[in-house]
Design a protein around this motif. Structure first.
Motif, PDB file in Angstrom:
ATOM      1  N   ALA A  74      -4.992   9.161 -16.133  1.00 36.63           N
ATOM      2  CA  ALA A  74      -5.087   8.291 -15.111  1.00 36.63           C
ATOM      3  C   ALA A  74      -6.173   6.950 -15.936  1.00 36.63           C
ATOM      4  CB  ALA A  74      -6.020   8.620 -13.853  1.00 36.63           C
ATOM      5  N   ASP A  75      -7.049   7.314 -16.882  1.00 33.15           N
ATOM      6  CA  ASP A  75      -7.778   6.451 -17.594  1.00 33.15           C
ATOM      7  C   ASP A  75      -6.911   5.596 -18.551  1.00 33.15           C
ATOM      8  OD1 ASP A  75     -10.252   6.766 -16.420  1.00 33.15           O
ATOM      9  OD2 ASP A  75     -11.016   7.925 -18.013  1.00 33.15           O
ATOM     10  N   LEU A  76      -5.851   6.545 -19.045  1.00 30.76           N
ATOM     11  CA  LEU A  76      -5.002   5.902 -19.944  1.00 30.76           C
ATOM     12  C   LEU A  76      -4.057   4.713 -19.396  1.00 30.76           C
ATOM     13  CD1 LEU A  76      -4.142   6.039 -23.138  1.00 30.76           C
ATOM     14  CD2 LEU A  76      -2.290   7.661 -22.214  1.00 30.76           C
ATOM     15  N   VAL A  77      -3.682   4.742 -18.156  1.00 28.86           N
ATOM     16  CA  VAL A  77      -2.936   3.933 -17.448  1.00 28.86           C
ATOM     17  C   VAL A  77      -3.730   2.963 -16.665  1.00 28.86           C
ATOM     18  CG1 VAL A  77      -0.797   5.342 -17.630  1.00 28.86           C
ATOM     19  CG2 VAL A  77      -2.268   5.643 -15.537  1.00 28.86           C
ATOM     20  N   GLY A  78      -4.910   2.970 -16.828  1.00 29.02           N
ATOM     21  CA  GLY A  78      -5.879   1.965 -15.998  1.00 29.02           C
ATOM     22  C   GLY A  78      -6.100   2.220 -14.530  1.00 29.02           C
ATOM     23  N   ALA A  80      -7.797   2.812 -11.211  1.00 27.12           N
ATOM     24  CA  ALA A  80      -9.098   2.590 -10.630  1.00 27.12           C
ATOM     25  C   ALA A  80      -9.527   3.152  -9.410  1.00 27.12           C
ATOM     26  CB  ALA A  80      -9.267   1.034 -10.521  1.00 27.12           C
ATOM     27  N   GLY A  81      -8.446   3.970  -8.625  1.00 28.86           N
ATOM     28  CA  GLY A  81      -8.729   4.391  -7.541  1.00 28.86           C
ATOM     29  C   GLY A  81      -9.341   6.012  -7.625  1.00 28.86           C
ATOM     30  N   ASN A  82      -9.268   6.587  -6.537  1.00 26.06           N
ATOM     31  CA  ASN A  82      -9.890   7.784  -6.477  1.00 26.06           C
ATOM     32  C   ASN A  82      -9.017   9.274  -6.084  1.00 26.06           C
ATOM     33  OD1 ASN A  82      -9.676   7.656  -3.538  1.00 26.06           O
ATOM     34  ND2 ASN A  82     -11.905   7.189  -3.323  1.00 26.06           N
ATOM     35  N   ARG A  83      -7.794   8.712  -5.871  1.00 28.25           N
ATOM     36  CA  ARG A  83      -6.698   9.749  -5.328  1.00 28.25           C
ATOM     37  C   ARG A  83      -6.621  10.819  -6.304  1.00 28.25           C
ATOM     38  NH1 ARG A  83      -1.539   7.267  -3.273  1.00 28.25           N
ATOM     39  NH2 ARG A  83      -1.780   5.984  -4.827  1.00 28.25           N
ATOM     40  N   HIS A  84      -6.850  10.760  -7.642  1.00 26.47           N
ATOM     41  CA  HIS A  84      -6.612  11.718  -8.624  1.00 26.47           C
ATOM     42  C   HIS A  84      -7.467  12.694  -8.795  1.00 26.47           C
ATOM     43  CE1 HIS A  84      -9.382   8.962 -10.337  1.00 26.47           C
ATOM     44  NE2 HIS A  84      -9.374   9.211 -11.475  1.00 26.47           N
ATOM     45  N   VAL A 203       0.424   7.442  -9.396  1.00 26.86           N
ATOM     46  CA  VAL A 203      -0.590   7.116  -8.482  1.00 26.86           C
ATOM     47  C   VAL A 203      -1.231   5.744  -8.897  1.00 26.86           C
ATOM     48  CG1 VAL A 203      -1.375   9.145  -7.361  1.00 26.86           C
ATOM     49  CG2 VAL A 203      -2.683   8.404  -9.609  1.00 26.86           C
ATOM     50  N   ALA A 204      -1.107   5.439 -10.061  1.00 25.30           N
ATOM     51  CA  ALA A 204      -1.704   4.217 -10.656  1.00 25.30           C
ATOM     52  C   ALA A 204      -0.344   3.081 -10.443  1.00 25.30           C
ATOM     53  CB  ALA A 204      -1.617   4.305 -12.339  1.00 25.30           C
TER      54      ALA A 204
END
Length: 342
Positions: A74-78, A80-84, A203-204
């Motif tokens: 998730a960090d790798l693809v940027g 910024a939410g919280n669903r992960h 999700v991103a």
């Protein structure tokens, strides 16, 4: 996209010493606090045995590599939410449920250096709590409000079950082919690694190319991880592996090292393997002889070499993403998975 690339084997190694999970653990530490909070909350039940049994395995010292991969990707693809966070917890619940079920099927007595839940509470309780965790994982998937994520994780859960059944049908069959073996580990191990990584791109709301790249990364990492596990079943010990040494041998599991040794062995060696896999040679001396045959035929070394090829394929899949700490941490996670055998 899981077949290893042809060519010479080049060891994956770091110039500054042994690879570690420390970079990825540091990277996702804050997020894992969120994930752990979800895990603790959702494993609760009005039936006390459920959190007691689930907590025994969940708190048993596992690295939680799969949810860490979800957060790091998730960090790798940027993202910024919280669903992960909930999705990472769902991934861990799926993994934990499969471990509970596996230990019952295999009759295992040790996991991560501790008695397995089925030994302490019995097979029935372990299976039913595994079912409970599967149900919780699907609740968390639904809360992510993404049909695509739900499909990916639901498909992975079905594939994992298929892989376990496939392994069961291959148990104690020395003529199991390498292709069937790769199908088994691609399903029972690699499918969840692939899904854990891919859902971060979903999700991103990244494109199909990013989704597929993370799927390829996770899938090949999972295959490499399992190949190393199958090799060190013969080369390590219970304290190192967190399970009884030689479990696969005594359970009659035909893994790649056995497939290679059987194919390369003499008529006498092949007779030994037939008897051993059928369950007629399971003593410590038999295990020692099996390990000696694996070494003499180069089966263990070649299994590790195959793992390095799959590991390199995983690393190559990250090439489309920008360089930086996140990509470096994901790369080192692959290197760590391989280095466990050395």
């Amino acid at each position: 996209m899981t077949a290893p690339a042809p060519g010479n084997v080049h060891p994956i190694a770091r110039a500054n010493g042994a690879p570690s999970l420390a970079p990825i653990m540091s990277l996702v530490a804050g997020g894992m606090n969120q994930v752990n909070a979800v895990i603790v909350d959702r494993m609760q039940s009005r039936i006390p045995l459920i959190p007691e049994l689930a907590g025994h395995l969940i708190a048993g010292g596992g690295k939680r590599l799969r949810p860490m991969l979800t957060l790091a990707c998730a960090d790798l693809v940027g993202y910024a939410g919280n669903r992960h966070y909930k999705l990472a917890a769902a991934v861990e619940f799926i993994h934990t449920a499969t471990l509970l079920h596996d230990d019952v099927v295999d009759g295992s007595g040790l996991r991560r250096g501790r008695k397995t839940a089925n030994i302490i509470w019995g097979n029935s309780a372990s299976v039913l709590v595994g079912d409970f965790l599967f149900s919780r994982s699907f609740e968390l998937m639904v809360e992510a409000e993404s049909l695509k994520v739900l499909r990916i994780l639901a498909d992975a859960s079905a594939v994992i079950a298929e892989g376990e059944v496939n392994q069961l049908t291959a148990q104690r069959k020395i003529d199991t082919s390498e292709d069937q073996y790769l199908d088994i580990i691609g399903a029972k191990t690699a499918a969840l690694f692939a899904a854990a990584c891919r859902i971060s791109a979903v999700v991103a709301e990244r494109g199909e190319a990013e989704e597929q790249a993370l799927d390829v990364y996770g899938r090949n990492l999972g295959i490499a991880f399992q190949l190393i596990d199958d090799a060190i079943d013969y080369e390590s010990d219970g304290a190192t592996m967190g399970k009884d040494a030689g479990d696969d041998f005594r359970d009659g599991k035909v893994t790649l090292p056995v497939i290679l040794a059987y194919a390369r062995g003499s008529e006498e060696d092949r007779a030994f393997w037939k008897a051993a896999i059928a369950g007629h040679k399971i003593s410590d001396d038999d295990l020692a002889h099996a390990t000696d045959l694996l070494r003499k035929t180069g089966a263990i070394g070649d299994t590790m070499a195959r793992a390095r090829l799959y590991g390199q394929r995983a690393i190559d899949a990250l090439g489309m993403f920008p360089s930086g700490n996140v990509r470096a941490a994901l790369t080192e996670a692959v290197e760590f998975a391989i280095a466990r055998a050395y």
